[in-house]
Design an enzyme around this catalytic site. Structure first.
Site, short mmCIF file in Angstrom:
data_model
loop_
_atom_site.label_atom_id
_atom_site.label_comp_id
_atom_site.label_asym_id
_atom_site.label_seq_id
_atom_site.Cartn_x
_atom_site.Cartn_y
_atom_site.Cartn_z
N CYS A 56 0.81 -1.39 -0.06
CA CYS A 56 0.06 0.11 0.03
C CYS A 56 0.95 1.15 0.02
CB CYS A 56 -0.70 -0.01 0.96
SG CYS A 56 -1.96 1.55 1.39
N CYS A 59 0.61 3.06 3.43
CA CYS A 59 0.92 2.91 4.87
C CYS A 59 1.91 1.51 4.89
CB CYS A 59 -0.03 2.29 5.69
SG CYS A 59 -0.87 0.79 5.06
N CYS A 74 -6.93 -5.13 -18.94
CA CYS A 74 -7.86 -3.97 -18.76
C CYS A 74 -7.27 -2.72 -18.37
CB CYS A 74 -8.61 -4.46 -17.29
SG CYS A 74 -7.46 -4.51 -15.70
N CYS A 105 -7.35 -0.98 1.57
CA CYS A 105 -6.39 -1.40 2.30
C CYS A 105 -6.93 -1.39 3.90
CB CYS A 105 -5.16 -0.37 2.33
SG CYS A 105 -3.94 -1.00 3.83
N CYS A 108 -5.00 1.11 6.64
CA CYS A 108 -5.23 2.66 6.48
C CYS A 108 -6.66 2.93 5.76
CB CYS A 108 -4.01 3.32 5.68
SG CYS A 108 -3.85 2.97 4.06
N HIS A 114 -11.14 -2.38 -7.51
CA HIS A 114 -12.16 -2.92 -7.39
C HIS A 114 -11.87 -4.38 -7.51
CE1 HIS A 114 -14.03 1.00 -7.98
NE2 HIS A 114 -15.10 0.64 -7.17
N ASP A 118 -14.36 -12.13 -12.79
CA ASP A 118 -13.97 -12.79 -13.92
C ASP A 118 -12.54 -12.88 -13.95
OD1 ASP A 118 -12.91 -10.11 -14.04
OD2 ASP A 118 -13.99 -9.28 -15.77
N ARG A 126 -10.67 -10.96 -10.15
CA ARG A 126 -9.90 -10.25 -10.67
C ARG A 126 -9.76 -8.78 -9.71
NH1 ARG A 126 -10.75 -5.79 -14.54
NH2 ARG A 126 -12.70 -6.94 -14.77
N CYS A 128 -8.60 -5.36 -9.50
CA CYS A 128 -8.37 -4.47 -10.57
C CYS A 128 -7.46 -3.25 -9.74
CB CYS A 128 -9.25 -4.29 -11.37
SG CYS A 128 -8.81 -3.11 -12.60
#
Length: 139
Positions: A56, A59, A74, A105, A108, A114, A118, A126, A128
């Site tokens: 992340c 943090c 994508c 996360c 934090c 999202h 699929d 997935r 993303c």
């Protein structure tokens, strides 16, 4: 006995808005704190194929391993499973007239992206994730 380093890695991170703005780049702040999205195919980690861990950017919590990354086409880094199920939190997102599952996360609360149903086996998921919400450490 509990290792103090382990506590530090899992302790919730809370900062003021001013502290987040000071710590993060404008793009990171927009994505992590304002639930923004970077443009597809522009993120620095989208085409990263190195071995390591994705953390992340807010943090430093370890979120995904490179072995779970795949090319979904994508335009954002995609993963089929988080490094640890407790590293992320999922929330219903009905913004923009859509029904999606937002990923944040757990440490934090920063917006990551999202998760969609699929993805490849074995999970069929997935994740993303915005490059701006991540940093990468070689292992």
């Amino acid at each position: 006995m509990i290792n103090p380093i382990d506590i530090e890695k899992t302790a919730k991170v809370e900062r003021t808005d001013a502290e987040w703005r000071e710590q993060l780049t404008p793009e990171q702040y927009h994505v992590l704190r304002q639930k923004g999205t970077e443009r597809a195919f522009t993120g620095a980690l989208t085409q990263n194929h190195e071995t390591g861990e994705y953390l992340c950017a807010g943090c430093g919590a370890v979120l995904f391993g490179s072995s779970a990354k795949f090319d979904s086409g994508c335009g954002w880094p995609s993963f089929y499973i988080p490094r640890d199920s407790t590293a992320i939190a999922e929330h219903e997102d009905t913004s923009w007239g859509m029904r999606r599952v937002e990923v944040t996360c757990a440490r934090c609360g920063g917006h990551l992206g999202h998760v969609f149903p699929d993805g490849p086996k074995p999970t069929g998921l997935r994740y993303c994730i915005n490059s701006a919400s991540l940093t990468f450490e070689h292992r």
